[in-house]
Design an enzyme around this catalytic site. Sequence first.
Site, PDB file in Angstrom:
ATOM      1  N   LYS A  90      -3.234   1.822  -3.354  1.00 13.60           N
ATOM      2  CA  LYS A  90      -2.407   2.692  -4.587  1.00 13.60           C
ATOM      3  C   LYS A  90      -2.419   1.716  -5.889  1.00 13.60           C
ATOM      4  CE  LYS A  90       1.714   3.768  -4.821  1.00 13.60           C
ATOM      5  NZ  LYS A  90       3.128   4.182  -4.573  1.00 13.60           N
ATOM      6  N   ASP A 115       6.140   6.857  -8.054  1.00 10.57           N
ATOM      7  CA  ASP A 115       6.391   7.796  -6.765  1.00 10.57           C
ATOM      8  C   ASP A 115       5.612   8.966  -6.859  1.00 10.57           C
ATOM      9  OD1 ASP A 115       7.741   7.972  -4.053  1.00 10.57           O
ATOM     10  OD2 ASP A 115       8.917   9.435  -5.008  1.00 10.57           O
ATOM     11  N   PHE A 143      -7.985   7.924  -2.032  1.00  8.95           N
ATOM     12  CA  PHE A 143      -7.109   7.734  -0.919  1.00  8.95           C
ATOM     13  C   PHE A 143      -6.072   8.776  -0.758  1.00  8.95           C
ATOM     14  CE2 PHE A 143      -5.111   5.936  -4.619  1.00  8.95           C
ATOM     15  CZ  PHE A 143      -3.848   6.176  -4.713  1.00  8.95           C
ATOM     16  N   ASP A 195      -6.567  12.960  -1.387  1.00  9.45           N
ATOM     17  CA  ASP A 195      -7.432  13.137  -2.138  1.00  9.45           C
ATOM     18  C   ASP A 195      -8.643  14.171  -1.586  1.00  9.45           C
ATOM     19  OD1 ASP A 195      -5.903  11.796  -3.995  1.00  9.45           O
ATOM     20  OD2 ASP A 195      -7.578  10.094  -4.336  1.00  9.45           O
TER      21      ASP A 195
END
Length: 210
Positions: free
Chosen positions: A16, A78, A161, A164
């Site tokens: 991420k 977040d 990731f 997705d």
Amino acid sequence: MREPRLVVIASHNRSKSREIEQLLRAGLADLPVEIRLLADYADAPPPPDENADSYVGNAVIKARACAAFTRAISFADDAGLEIDALGGKPGMYSRRFAGEQTPFPVKMSLLLEMLKDVPAERRTARFRCAVAIATPDGACHTFEDTLEGRIADAPRGQAGFGYDPIFYVPSLGCTLAELPAEFKNRISHRAKVMRQAIPCLRALQQYADN
């Protein structure tokens, strides 16, 4: 030449963080900024408890903890997947859905099973992302945005990731995992909120130089 100023991404999740880092580097390319990950610090503390009742609240917790440890401008996000037919779930618990260590292909299979009788028009969903930028003096700036779509019938694509592969964008006719990274980084929920956050980071950088 000015010494580069440090911005730390408050994350231990390298996959991420790679996406966030690319967006930060693009938005700050003309400024003397060094970007690090919290995971790069050998003595970095474990992630703080994300016990807020909102995405913004969790991002603030992470950004402030990182700024207190690094004494640098810290960036945290977040995000979650909200599925309308499931009452907004998994939402803030997207990463922890079905267990934090459960692989995402398993998580996606479980969600698809829960939606197996839901027609396409009711499979609406969105990715929501909040960002917090904290400074060592305790100040914090927050931003939030979404990407609307729906849940596909099956996973498609190998890029991206998380969720997705099952997040279908009707206007593009594909899932996020079918998009090249450079294109996804222009239209994703994270890209949209970063367009709000980058001017704040630039202002903080320029203020520090005055």
